[in-house]
Design a protein around this motif. Structure first.
Motif, PDB file in Angstrom:
ATOM      1  N   HIS A  30       5.929  11.223  13.716  1.00 51.48           N
ATOM      2  CA  HIS A  30       6.425  12.280  14.594  1.00 51.48           C
ATOM      3  C   HIS A  30       6.862  13.533  13.821  1.00 51.48           C
ATOM      4  CE1 HIS A  30       5.845   9.869  18.079  1.00 51.48           C
ATOM      5  NE2 HIS A  30       6.660   8.930  17.659  1.00 51.48           N
ATOM      6  N   LYS A  31       6.961  13.439  12.506  1.00 52.60           N
ATOM      7  CA  LYS A  31       7.309  14.604  11.692  1.00 52.60           C
ATOM      8  C   LYS A  31       6.119  15.531  11.459  1.00 52.60           C
ATOM      9  CE  LYS A  31       9.861  14.031   8.019  1.00 52.60           C
ATOM     10  NZ  LYS A  31      10.357  13.480   6.735  1.00 52.60           N
ATOM     11  N   LEU A  32       4.906  15.037  11.737  1.00 52.49           N
ATOM     12  CA  LEU A  32       3.692  15.770  11.381  1.00 52.49           C
ATOM     13  C   LEU A  32       2.855  16.108  12.602  1.00 52.49           C
ATOM     14  CD1 LEU A  32       2.827  13.470   8.399  1.00 52.49           C
ATOM     15  CD2 LEU A  32       3.589  15.830   8.230  1.00 52.49           C
ATOM     16  N   LYS A  33       2.063  17.156  12.451  1.00 52.54           N
ATOM     17  CA  LYS A  33       1.154  17.565  13.512  1.00 52.54           C
ATOM     18  C   LYS A  33      -0.080  16.648  13.489  1.00 52.54           C
ATOM     19  CE  LYS A  33      -1.627  21.392  15.064  1.00 52.54           C
ATOM     20  NZ  LYS A  33      -2.374  22.537  14.619  1.00 52.54           N
ATOM     21  N   GLU A  34      -0.389  16.076  14.647  1.00 48.60           N
ATOM     22  CA  GLU A  34      -1.544  15.190  14.735  1.00 48.60           C
ATOM     23  C   GLU A  34      -2.782  15.989  15.105  1.00 48.60           C
ATOM     24  OE1 GLU A  34      -1.080  11.265  16.293  1.00 48.60           O
ATOM     25  OE2 GLU A  34       1.078  11.554  16.464  1.00 48.60           O
ATOM     26  N   PRO A  35      -3.979  15.512  14.812  1.00 50.06           N
ATOM     27  CA  PRO A  35      -4.317  14.231  14.193  1.00 50.06           C
ATOM     28  C   PRO A  35      -3.974  14.219  12.701  1.00 50.06           C
ATOM     29  CG  PRO A  35      -6.313  15.503  14.527  1.00 50.06           C
ATOM     30  CD  PRO A  35      -5.179  16.291  15.143  1.00 50.06           C
ATOM     31  N   LEU A  36      -3.757  13.009  12.200  1.00 51.19           N
ATOM     32  CA  LEU A  36      -3.324  12.814  10.828  1.00 51.19           C
ATOM     33  C   LEU A  36      -4.449  12.276   9.952  1.00 51.19           C
ATOM     34  CD1 LEU A  36       0.061  11.054  11.615  1.00 51.19           C
ATOM     35  CD2 LEU A  36      -0.299  13.462  11.054  1.00 51.19           C
ATOM     36  N   GLY A  37      -4.282  12.458   8.660  1.00 54.58           N
ATOM     37  CA  GLY A  37      -5.168  11.859   7.672  1.00 54.58           C
ATOM     38  C   GLY A  37      -4.314  11.291   6.560  1.00 54.58           C
ATOM     39  N   ALA A  38      -4.840  10.271   5.884  1.00 59.35           N
ATOM     40  CA  ALA A  38      -4.078   9.630   4.809  1.00 59.35           C
ATOM     41  C   ALA A  38      -5.002   9.235   3.664  1.00 59.35           C
ATOM     42  CB  ALA A  38      -3.361   8.387   5.329  1.00 59.35           C
ATOM     43  N   VAL A  39      -4.427   9.243   2.484  1.00 59.22           N
ATOM     44  CA  VAL A  39      -5.048   8.593   1.341  1.00 59.22           C
ATOM     45  C   VAL A  39      -4.164   7.394   1.048  1.00 59.22           C
ATOM     46  CG1 VAL A  39      -5.706   8.743  -1.087  1.00 59.22           C
ATOM     47  CG2 VAL A  39      -5.989  10.736   0.418  1.00 59.22           C
ATOM     48  N   VAL A  40      -4.777   6.222   1.035  1.00 64.44           N
ATOM     49  CA  VAL A  40      -4.059   4.966   0.873  1.00 64.44           C
ATOM     50  C   VAL A  40      -4.502   4.332  -0.440  1.00 64.44           C
ATOM     51  CG1 VAL A  40      -3.638   2.692   1.888  1.00 64.44           C
ATOM     52  CG2 VAL A  40      -4.046   4.660   3.374  1.00 64.44           C
ATOM     53  N   SER A  41      -3.548   3.774  -1.181  1.00 63.51           N
ATOM     54  CA  SER A  41      -3.873   3.151  -2.459  1.00 63.51           C
ATOM     55  C   SER A  41      -2.883   2.041  -2.774  1.00 63.51           C
ATOM     56  CB  SER A  41      -3.830   4.194  -3.581  1.00 63.51           C
ATOM     57  OG  SER A  41      -4.105   3.605  -4.828  1.00 63.51           O
ATOM     58  N   LEU A  46      -8.253   4.985  13.547  1.00 63.96           N
ATOM     59  CA  LEU A  46      -8.341   5.099  15.003  1.00 63.96           C
ATOM     60  C   LEU A  46      -9.553   5.928  15.403  1.00 63.96           C
ATOM     61  CD1 LEU A  46      -4.597   5.632  15.927  1.00 63.96           C
ATOM     62  CD2 LEU A  46      -5.950   3.541  16.103  1.00 63.96           C
ATOM     63  N   SER A  47      -9.978   6.854  14.570  1.00 67.54           N
ATOM     64  CA  SER A  47     -11.134   7.672  14.908  1.00 67.54           C
ATOM     65  C   SER A  47     -12.392   6.812  14.980  1.00 67.54           C
ATOM     66  CB  SER A  47     -11.312   8.828  13.929  1.00 67.54           C
ATOM     67  OG  SER A  47     -11.598   8.361  12.640  1.00 67.54           O
ATOM     68  N   LEU A  48     -12.490   5.784  14.155  1.00 65.84           N
ATOM     69  CA  LEU A  48     -13.631   4.872  14.203  1.00 65.84           C
ATOM     70  C   LEU A  48     -13.518   3.926  15.391  1.00 65.84           C
ATOM     71  CD1 LEU A  48     -14.014   3.932  10.429  1.00 65.84           C
ATOM     72  CD2 LEU A  48     -15.330   5.592  11.742  1.00 65.84           C
ATOM     73  N   TYR A  68       0.858  -1.179   0.000  1.00 62.42           N
ATOM     74  CA  TYR A  68       0.000   0.000   0.000  1.00 62.42           C
ATOM     75  C   TYR A  68       0.898   1.235   0.000  1.00 62.42           C
ATOM     76  CZ  TYR A  68      -3.797  -3.118   1.220  1.00 62.42           C
ATOM     77  OH  TYR A  68      -4.726  -4.120   1.204  1.00 62.42           O
ATOM     78  N   HIS A  69       0.490   2.236  -0.737  1.00 58.27           N
ATOM     79  CA  HIS A  69       1.201   3.504  -0.818  1.00 58.27           C
ATOM     80  C   HIS A  69       0.283   4.558  -0.226  1.00 58.27           C
ATOM     81  CE1 HIS A  69       3.976   1.423  -3.466  1.00 58.27           C
ATOM     82  NE2 HIS A  69       2.890   0.880  -3.989  1.00 58.27           N
ATOM     83  N   PHE A  70       0.858   5.604   0.342  1.00 55.97           N
ATOM     84  CA  PHE A  70       0.007   6.604   0.981  1.00 55.97           C
ATOM     85  C   PHE A  70       0.634   7.985   0.939  1.00 55.97           C
ATOM     86  CE2 PHE A  70       2.744   4.902   4.311  1.00 55.97           C
ATOM     87  CZ  PHE A  70       3.172   6.050   4.988  1.00 55.97           C
ATOM     88  N   ILE A  71      -0.255   8.982   1.041  1.00 53.98           N
ATOM     89  CA  ILE A  71       0.169  10.334   1.372  1.00 53.98           C
ATOM     90  C   ILE A  71      -0.414  10.597   2.745  1.00 53.98           C
ATOM     91  CG2 ILE A  71       0.439  11.231  -0.963  1.00 53.98           C
ATOM     92  CD1 ILE A  71      -2.421  12.620   0.768  1.00 53.98           C
ATOM     93  N   GLN A  73      -7.048   9.563  10.754  1.00 53.49           N
ATOM     94  CA  GLN A  73      -6.308   8.980  11.873  1.00 53.49           C
ATOM     95  C   GLN A  73      -5.955   7.508  11.610  1.00 53.49           C
ATOM     96  OE1 GLN A  73      -9.205  10.727  14.884  1.00 53.49           O
ATOM     97  NE2 GLN A  73      -7.220  10.962  15.888  1.00 53.49           N
ATOM     98  N   PRO A  74      -5.127   7.265  10.609  1.00 56.87           N
ATOM     99  CA  PRO A  74      -4.821   5.893  10.196  1.00 56.87           C
ATOM    100  C   PRO A  74      -4.092   5.088  11.271  1.00 56.87           C
ATOM    101  CG  PRO A  74      -3.346   7.435   9.102  1.00 56.87           C
ATOM    102  CD  PRO A  74      -4.372   8.257   9.832  1.00 56.87           C
ATOM    103  N   ALA A  75      -4.641   3.913  11.543  1.00 56.15           N
ATOM    104  CA  ALA A  75      -4.040   3.024  12.545  1.00 56.15           C
ATOM    105  C   ALA A  75      -2.667   2.522  12.109  1.00 56.15           C
ATOM    106  CB  ALA A  75      -4.973   1.848  12.827  1.00 56.15           C
ATOM    107  N   PHE A  76      -2.421   2.434  10.800  1.00 53.73           N
ATOM    108  CA  PHE A  76      -1.114   1.924  10.355  1.00 53.73           C
ATOM    109  C   PHE A  76       0.038   2.805  10.821  1.00 53.73           C
ATOM    110  CE2 PHE A  76      -2.492   4.353   6.518  1.00 53.73           C
ATOM    111  CZ  PHE A  76      -1.399   5.173   6.312  1.00 53.73           C
TER     112      PHE A  76
END
Length: 114
Positions: free
Chosen positions: A63-74, A109-111, A9-12, A49-52
């Protein structure tokens, strides 16, 4: 039931606040329409809030990013590469799942907490 085959899986990834300030929803809807017109299966997913990101191998990126996070996974690396260029200020990465550290690549994680 047989175990799922490991898939790459690849993600942003970026902070939710940043992604909500970008036209991400429009971009994903446009891509969804394109796939439907070309009779392609959807191979990208929005994961708030991706569990991965809890996986030990991805913690340095988290740790490089401000949380909470979001991702597009493909599973489509070209789409993620294009999306990273389109959105500019995102991190890009990949992982293989299911694995011991990432049993469900699309779990949020939000779910789980809601």
């Amino acid at each position: 039931m047989p175990a799922a085959e490991p898939t790459t899986y690849h993600f942003i990834l970026a902070s939710l606040s940043f992604l909500r300030s970008e036209p991400l929803e429009e971009v994903l809807e446009e891509r969804r329409r394109h796939y439907e017109e070309h009779h392609r299966s959807i191979d990208f997913f929005w994961v708030p809030q991706p569990a991965f990101m809890e996986a030990p191998e991805l913690r340095p990126l988290r740790h490089k990013l401000k949380e909470p996070l979001g991702a597009v996974v493909s599973t489509n690396e070209d789409f993620i590469r294009w999306l990273a260029v389109r959105l500019t200020f995102v991190e890009k990465g990949s992982f293989v799942a299911p694995s011991e550290s990432i049993p469900d690549p699309l779990r949020s994680l939000s779910l789980a907490e809601g």
